[in-house]
Structure formats: structure tokens, C-alpha cells
Scaffold this motif. Structure first.
Motif, PDB file in Angstrom:
ATOM      1  N   TYR B  42       0.837  -1.203   0.000  1.00  0.00           N
ATOM      2  CA  TYR B  42       0.000   0.000   0.000  1.00  0.00           C
ATOM      3  C   TYR B  42       0.868   1.249   0.000  1.00  0.00           C
ATOM      4  O   TYR B  42       0.572   2.231  -0.667  1.00  0.00           O
ATOM      5  CB  TYR B  42      -0.920   0.009   1.218  1.00  0.00           C
ATOM      6  N   ILE B  45       2.112   2.072  -3.465  1.00  0.00           N
ATOM      7  CA  ILE B  45       1.174   2.625  -4.440  1.00  0.00           C
ATOM      8  C   ILE B  45       0.398   3.816  -3.887  1.00  0.00           C
ATOM      9  O   ILE B  45      -0.461   4.362  -4.566  1.00  0.00           O
ATOM     10  CB  ILE B  45       0.183   1.560  -4.963  1.00  0.00           C
ATOM     11  N   LEU B  47       1.088   6.949  -3.303  1.00  0.00           N
ATOM     12  CA  LEU B  47       1.207   8.197  -4.057  1.00  0.00           C
ATOM     13  C   LEU B  47       0.277   8.166  -5.266  1.00  0.00           C
ATOM     14  O   LEU B  47      -0.491   9.094  -5.523  1.00  0.00           O
ATOM     15  CB  LEU B  47       2.657   8.340  -4.506  1.00  0.00           C
ATOM     16  N   TRP B  48       0.357   7.042  -5.967  1.00  0.00           N
ATOM     17  CA  TRP B  48      -0.482   6.904  -7.157  1.00  0.00           C
ATOM     18  C   TRP B  48      -1.962   6.893  -6.794  1.00  0.00           C
ATOM     19  O   TRP B  48      -2.779   7.494  -7.484  1.00  0.00           O
ATOM     20  CB  TRP B  48      -0.109   5.613  -7.879  1.00  0.00           C
ATOM     21  N   LEU B  49      -2.265   6.226  -5.689  1.00  0.00           N
ATOM     22  CA  LEU B  49      -3.663   6.087  -5.288  1.00  0.00           C
ATOM     23  C   LEU B  49      -4.272   7.451  -4.999  1.00  0.00           C
ATOM     24  O   LEU B  49      -5.359   7.780  -5.482  1.00  0.00           O
ATOM     25  CB  LEU B  49      -3.758   5.188  -4.056  1.00  0.00           C
ATOM     26  N   ILE B  50      -3.533   8.265  -4.227  1.00  0.00           N
ATOM     27  CA  ILE B  50      -4.024   9.618  -3.927  1.00  0.00           C
ATOM     28  C   ILE B  50      -4.238  10.382  -5.226  1.00  0.00           C
ATOM     29  O   ILE B  50      -5.290  10.982  -5.466  1.00  0.00           O
ATOM     30  CB  ILE B  50      -3.005  10.368  -3.035  1.00  0.00           C
ATOM     31  N   GLY B  51      -3.223  10.349  -6.086  1.00  0.00           N
ATOM     32  CA  GLY B  51      -3.300  11.079  -7.345  1.00  0.00           C
ATOM     33  C   GLY B  51      -4.458  10.616  -8.194  1.00  0.00           C
ATOM     34  O   GLY B  51      -5.181  11.423  -8.775  1.00  0.00           O
ATOM     35  N   THR B  52      -4.628   9.289  -8.247  1.00  0.00           N
ATOM     36  CA  THR B  52      -5.685   8.768  -9.114  1.00  0.00           C
ATOM     37  C   THR B  52      -7.051   9.180  -8.621  1.00  0.00           C
ATOM     38  O   THR B  52      -7.920   9.547  -9.403  1.00  0.00           O
ATOM     39  CB  THR B  52      -5.598   7.241  -9.173  1.00  0.00           C
ATOM     40  N   TYR B  54      -7.769  11.848  -6.978  1.00  0.00           N
ATOM     41  CA  TYR B  54      -7.996  13.269  -7.207  1.00  0.00           C
ATOM     42  C   TYR B  54      -7.992  13.637  -8.695  1.00  0.00           C
ATOM     43  O   TYR B  54      -8.805  14.434  -9.140  1.00  0.00           O
ATOM     44  CB  TYR B  54      -6.938  14.096  -6.464  1.00  0.00           C
ATOM     45  N   PHE B  55      -7.067  13.070  -9.461  1.00  0.00           N
ATOM     46  CA  PHE B  55      -6.909  13.509 -10.849  1.00  0.00           C
ATOM     47  C   PHE B  55      -7.623  12.613 -11.852  1.00  0.00           C
ATOM     48  O   PHE B  55      -7.665  12.915 -13.031  1.00  0.00           O
ATOM     49  CB  PHE B  55      -5.430  13.572 -11.232  1.00  0.00           C
ATOM     50  N   PHE B  56      -8.140  11.482 -11.416  1.00  0.00           N
ATOM     51  CA  PHE B  56      -8.751  10.592 -12.402  1.00  0.00           C
ATOM     52  C   PHE B  56     -10.158  10.147 -12.002  1.00  0.00           C
ATOM     53  O   PHE B  56     -11.116  10.399 -12.722  1.00  0.00           O
ATOM     54  CB  PHE B  56      -7.846   9.379 -12.627  1.00  0.00           C
ATOM     55  N   ILE B  57     -10.285   9.517 -10.834  1.00  0.00           N
ATOM     56  CA  ILE B  57     -11.586   8.960 -10.452  1.00  0.00           C
ATOM     57  C   ILE B  57     -12.609  10.068 -10.251  1.00  0.00           C
ATOM     58  O   ILE B  57     -13.718  10.012 -10.770  1.00  0.00           O
ATOM     59  CB  ILE B  57     -11.458   8.131  -9.154  1.00  0.00           C
ATOM     60  N   LEU B  58     -12.198  11.105  -9.504  1.00  0.00           N
ATOM     61  CA  LEU B  58     -13.126  12.191  -9.208  1.00  0.00           C
ATOM     62  C   LEU B  58     -13.600  12.889 -10.483  1.00  0.00           C
ATOM     63  O   LEU B  58     -14.812  13.029 -10.693  1.00  0.00           O
ATOM     64  CB  LEU B  58     -12.442  13.179  -8.252  1.00  0.00           C
TER      65      LEU B  58
END
Lengths: 348, 327
Positions: B42, B45, B47-52, B54-58
Motif C-alpha cells: 500500500y 502505491i 502516491l499513485w492512489l491519492i493522485g488517481t 484526485y486527478f482521475f476517479i473524481l
């Protein structure tokens, strides 16, 4: 390891020895003991191997021509004076060459400043992206945790969802930037990141830059291909996972890093869709080129309407200016582009 | 691993045995090895999870919400009015272009993809052979990878057509067919009737050879990599058995590179659908610049779902024919 030169010499010697042997056998009256079938096979092989290179040459020549055709056009028109565009006697080779177009386009594009800005954006974003994507890829490759399958589906989604879907919500997020209400807490109001390099750096920092889904996939495949014993040895010697990653895995993955970095640079350089959404001014080379027609009309022709035919030489000069840096990089690092993917473990 | 632990509930004695004896002092909190590794996973990943998120899923979720609403951009927020599936209905029923372009794109992709795959296998096999000037040829063939995603090639092609030059070297081939050579050839062979649509297809293919070559850079790269991974023993065995080049290609090369065929198939399809120059994408972007975000999101989502479904079907079918080496 024999060098290439030596290998060539060995081959030559081997061929000569074979020939001499055959000659000696013929002289002694010994015939080779081969069936007609084998003879036919050999004959066909010899025929194919003598004719095929000629075909291959022509196929490759034709295809290379198709690929290089636009570039030939670019070089042919960018250096000719504008008057000669309308000369019907000139098709490919202009009667005289000039550097004036390039100079004028250089000024209109504010090339020096634009290129520096692009390189800055490009390098920072690419470096951040390579590092974070590598870390994420390693996490996916070597650790088992709950929800890994689902999370990996998200990575795949990142590859196949076109950026056009998420651009507008992202624009809203950036122009009133306020993650978790933190910004408002400190500054009292949301801040706008539009026209700020952070719109490129922030996603890259969180492994969400341009095509980062693909890069995560590449790194995951690569790290999965490395032998597990490497890490076990490091663990036994008392390294934690992070130290293992930095000390043992990263040095092994350098070629993969370089490939991803190069592709990242290229894609950031070429991108105009994402940057045009978040930059109002023509800050990058790709954007500048995309809007060059309008800029040329405004600055070079004093807002007169000019037919597209009259602008070809300047537009082509702009093209040359826009791809030269990336082309130079490609020529020098070509080896890493083509061999890197092969070694990066995308295969298998 | 964790699911295994759940099934096997340890007996009381076992738990007792696992507990450390009282005398021994423990440093910090002891977490089982497996769970510790999962936690590290965990962490890697995170960093990627936070970014994803905020920048992708949302944003993805938000655009889905937009697609069901009438949108009105206001300061700080998007003002929404519930519209149900109205936008989707409009896109398919009222929009004069959307459905038509959609069918066109699907058709042209279905035609183009196999061509690109076959072409890039062919080129990769050639480029994998040893000959003089191979480095140069490779450099030229991968040039599109560097240039094609940018605006340069589009500008040049636009200029070539306004400048009266034939756009793309393919035109030279095309003239061959515009004089209806195919028709005559078929008539000469005694085939009448079917030639109309056939010539049209061949003409589109040949006039498109430029796009074909320019779109297969990455695919060639992938196949070349796969070709170089064919074990030498397989080649040797085939030679010993006296396989011809033809047999070698079908019995050795194709099975070994078949996983890559699947991969480049997926890549080609995505590349063709996501290309900002294709008609549906252009339509979607026009809506975006007209501030019809709700309608734009609905169009984009419908398009994306159709593409996803098409891709899923392709992958499931092709996957049956892929040969995976066990090992």
C-alpha cells in the motif's frame, strides 16, 4: 566476446574453408550423399536467399519514402523564398535558398523563450513521472494486498479512457484549486492553477501524468520479470523494502527507466490537447505551432487575411523549429528507443 | 494469502503457542510478515492512489454526473439541473452526425486494425533480418512514433494539400487504382459485379497507406521485441527438420508472437478511437468549446462505453487463439 570485426573475419574464414573442402571433395571424385529432396531444399534456399534481398531493398525503399515524404516536403519548402511557392517550374528543389523564413518564424514564435519553457515543463514532469510510475509499478509487481486486482483495473482504465472525458472537471478542479479544503484553510480562498506549470507537475508527481497508466504497466511487467532472489538476498541482509527497491531494483531497471523517460519526454513535447486546456497562452512549442496560423497573421501580416497558400513557407519553418529538438534527441538516442522497449520487459 | 488465514481458525492451544513467552520483551508492535508486506505494498502505491482519486476517479465521476444534467458553469462550481438520460437520447436520436460518425469510426477501425497488424508483423519480420543499413531502416520506421502524436504532421499534411502536393506518398499508389485498374483486372479474370464495392475498399486502403505506415510505429516496435524473444532452440529445431521459411513463419513465429498480437490489437483499437482527429472526437470537442458540457460528457461516455464493449469482445475472442508458453 568477439568483436564485430572478428566475427566477420571468422565468418569469412569459415566460408573459405567450406569452399576449399568442397573443392577438394570434387577433385577426389567424392559426391555428397544427399537425397533429391534435400537437394531441392538446398537449391530453393539458395534461390530465395539470393533474390529476397533485392525485394527487401525495394520494399524498404518504398516504405521509407512514404514515411519520409512529409519531412522531405518540409525541408523543401521551409528554405525557399515565398515567391517560389507559386512558381510552377519548381516542385521539390527550390532555385535559391533562404534562411529568412526561419528567422521570421523564430521571432513570431518567440522561439528561445518558448523552447526553454517547454524544456523546463517537459523535464520536470517527465522526471517526476518516471520516478513515481516506477514506484507504483514496483508496488503492483511485488506485493500482495487486498484490492490489488481492482486497483489494477483502474490502471488499465487510465490507459483506455480518453483524456477528453476528464478534462472539464479537471479544469474546474484546477481553476478553483482546493484539495480537501486545505488551500482555503490556509489562504482563505481557492487559488487558480490555470496557466501554472503545476497543472503538469502535480499529476506527474502523483503518477497521473500523460499516459502514466501505460508507464505503470511497463514498469510492472519489467519488475515482475526480475528474479525474486535479488530481493530475498537484500531482505536477508537487513534491507527494508524501500531500501531494497532503491539499492537493488533501480540499478537493474536503468534501461527501462531510460526508455520510459524518453517516451515521456516525447509525449509531453508533442502534447497539445492537455496543455491547451490548462494554458491560455501559447506557452509550449506544440501549442505555438498549433496556433501558428493565427499568430503569423497577427504579427507578420498585420492582421490582413492571407490565404493558407501564402503561409506555407512560414508554417513549414515552424514545423522544422518544433521538431528539431526532438529529432536531434532521437538521432542520438535512437538505440535506446528501439532497444529499450525490447529489454524493458513489455514482452512476455 | 489473507483469505487462507481466515479459513483456518487456529485452536486455542495454537494461539497460546504463538504468543511470545512472558519473559521476552518485544520491540514495538509485531505485525505478521504477510500483512507487513501488504502494508508496504500500500505504501508503494499510495502516491499513485491519492493522485488517481484526485486527478482521475473524481473527474471521471463528475463527468458522469454532468452527462445526466444540464450544466451551467459558475464561479467555483458547476450548476447542475437534473436531466436524466435526456442528453444520451438527444445524442443518438436528434444529433444528425453522432450516430453516423460512430458507425463510420467503428467500420474504419474494423478495416484498419487487421491491416495495421499484418503490416507491422511483415515489417517487423523484415527489420529483424540481418542486412546492411538495418539501423537506418529501423530509425526511419520508428520516426512516426516520435512525430505522429504531435501537431507537426497535421500541419505538414494540411500544407501539402493546399500547396497542390499529393498528401502522403500513398497518392502515387492511389492513381493506379483511380484509373480503375482493379476493375479491369477483375473483368479480365472474368469476375463481374462485385467489383464496385471491392474497388472502393481497395482504393480506401491504398490511399490510406500513408496513415497505415504512420500509425504502425509502436506496433512494429512491439513485434520486433517479440521476435527477438523467440528462443534460439525453436529456430534450430525448425532448421533441423527442414522447415521452409513459410512453414517457420506460421508454425514458429506466429504462435510465439501471438500474445503481442493481442497487445498491439488493443493498442491499435484504442489509438484509433482516442485519436483527437477522428470525427466523433472532433464532434465531442466542438460541444466542449460551445460550453455544452453535459451534452459533451454524455456523448463522450456513450462513445467510451461502446468502445469498451467492442474492445472487450475483441479481447475475449482473440484470447482463445493466443499461445502462452508455460514456464
Amino acid at each position: 566476446m568477439a568483436t564485430k570485426k572478428e566475427e566477420k573475419r571468422f565468418e569469412k574464414e569459415m566460408k573459405a574453408a567450406k569452399k576449399a573442402k568442397m573443392k577438394a571433395m570434387k577433385a577426389a571424385g567424392i559426391t555428397l550423399n544427399i537425397t533429391p529432396e534435400q537437394r531441392r531444399y538446398n537449391r530453393r534456399k539458395a534461390f530465395v536467399s539470393s533474390v529476397w534481398p533485392i525485394f527487401r531493398f525495394f520494399i524498404l525503399l518504398g516504405l521509407c519514402f512514404i514515411i519520409l515524404y512529409p519531412l522531405i516536403f518540409m525541408f523543401s519548402t521551409a528554405f525557399r523564398p515565398n515567391e517560389q511557392m507559386n512558381d510552377p517550374s519548381i516542385v521539390w528543389i527550390p532555385k535559391s535558398l533562404t534562411l529568412q523564413n526561419i528567422q521570421q518564424t523564430w521571432d513570431v514564435m518567440k522561439y528561445g523563450a518558448t523552447v526553454l519553457n517547454t524544456i523546463k515543463l517537459n523535464l520536470v514532469a517527465s522526471i517526476l513521472q518516471v520516478i513515481t510510475c516506477a514506484i507504483t509499478g514496483y508496488g503492483f509487481a511485488r506485493f500482495n494486498f487486498k484490492g490489488k486486482g481492482l486497483l489494477f483495473v483502474i490502471v488499465v482504465l487510465m490507459i483506455i479512457v480518453p483524456p477528453q472525458i476528464t478534462t472539464i472537471p479537471l479544469y474546474m478542479q484546477y481553476s478553483y484549486f482546493n484539495p480537501l479544503g486545505l488551500v482555503k484553510l490556509f489562504t482563505g480562498d481557492t487559488i487558480s492553477l490555470i496557466n501554472n506549470g503545476l497543472t503538469m507537475y502535480l499529476p506527474a508527481l502523483f503518477a497521473n501524468g500523460l499516459r502514466s497508466g501505460l508507464f505503470i504497466l511497463i514498469f510492472r511487467q519489467f519488475f515482475r520479470g526480475l528474479p525474486k532472489e535479488l530481493e530475498d538476498a537484500a531482505y536477508l541482509d537487513g534491507c527494508g523494502p524501500l531500501k531494497t527497491f532503491i539499492v537493488v531494483m533501480v540499478p537493474n531497471a536503468l534501461s527501462s527507466f531510460l526508455t520510459v523517460f524518453l517516451f515521456s519526454v516525447v509525449w509531453y513535447w508533442n502534447d497539445y490537447y492537455v496543455s491547451s486546456s490548462f494554458f491560455n497562452q501559447n506557452d509550449t512549442v506544440a501549442l505555438m505551432l498549433k496556433n501558428l496560423t493565427a499568430t503569423l497573421q497577427a504579427e507578420l501580416f498585420n492582421n490582413q487575411t492571407v490565404g493558407p497558400r501564402q503561409m506555407i513557407v512560414w508554417l513549414e519553418s515552424g514545423c522544422i523549429l518544433a521538431i528539431t529538438p526532438i529529432l536531434v534527441m532521437y538521432i542520438f538516442l535512437q538505440k535506446y528507443f528501439t532497444e529499450g522497449i525490447e529489454r524493458s520487459g513489455l514482452v512476455g | 494469502m489473507t483469505s487462507n488465514d481466515k479459513i483456518k481458525t487456529p485452536t486455542k492451544e495454537e494461539v497460546k503457542a504463538l504468543k511470545p513467552p512472558k519473559g521476552v520483551k518485544q520491540k514495538g508492535i509485531k505485525i505478521p510478515y504477510e500483512r507487513r508486506k501488504a502494508l508496504y505494498g500500500y505504501a508503494f502505491i499510495a502516491l499513485w492512489l491519492i493522485g488517481t482519486i484526485y486527478f482521475f476517479i473524481l473527474p471521471l465521476f463528475e463527468s458522469l454526473v454532468y452527462s445526466f444534467n444540464e450544466t451551467q458553469p459558475q464561479r467555483g462550481v458547476m450548476h447542475l439541473d437534473w436531466n436524466g438520460i435526456g442528453h444520451y437520447r438527444d445524442a443518438f436520436r436528434k444529433d444528425p452526425d453522432y450516430s453516423q460518425f460512430l458507425v463510420e469510426i467503428l467500420g474504419s477501425t474494423a478495416l484498419k486494425t487487421p491491416l495495421i497488424i499484418i503490416f507491422s508483423i511483415f515489417v517487423a519480420v523484415i527489420l529483424n533480418q540481418k542486412f546492411r543499413g538495418r539501423t537506418f531502416a529501423r530509425a526511419v520506421f520508428f520516426l512516426p512514433v516520435i512525430i505522429a502524436t504531435g501537431p507537426v504532421i497535421e500541419v505538414i499534411n494540411g500544407n501539402m494539400s493546399t500547396g497542390g502536393y499529393s498528401a502522403g506518398g500513398g497518392e502515387q499508389f492511389n492513381t493506379l487504382f483511380e484509373t480503375n485498374l482493379v476493375d479491369q483486372l477483375l473483368e479480365f479474370l472474368g469476375i463481374y459485379g462485385i467489383s464496385e464495392s471491392l474497388t472502393n475498399t481497395i482504393t480506401t486502403v491504398t490511399s490510406d497507406i500513408f496513415n497505415l505506415v504512420w500509425n504502425s510505429g509502436i506496433q512494429i516496435l512491439l513485434f520486433l521485441a517479440a521476435l527477438q524473444n523467440i528462443p534460439f532452440s525453436a529456430k534450430e529445431a525448425a532448421q533441423m527438420e527442414g522447415a521452409t521459411a513459410w512453414e517457420y513463419f506460421w508454425k514458429i513465429t506466429i504462435p510465439y508472437i501471438s500474445p503481442m498480437i493481442l497487445a498491439s490489437l488493443v493498442y491499435t483499437v484504442i489509438d484509433s478511437f482516442v485519436d483527437p482527429e477522428n470525427k466523433v472526437m472532433k464532434l465531442i470537442l466542438t460541444q466542449g468549446s460551445d460550453w455544452n458540457y453535459g451534452y459533451m460528457a454524455a456523448m463522450a461516455w456513450a462513445y467510451f462505453l461502446i468502445v469498451g464493449a467492442a474492445l472487450g469482445i475483441i479481447v475475449v475472442i482473440i484470447n482463445k487463439f493466443v499461445y502462452y508458453e508455460v514456464g
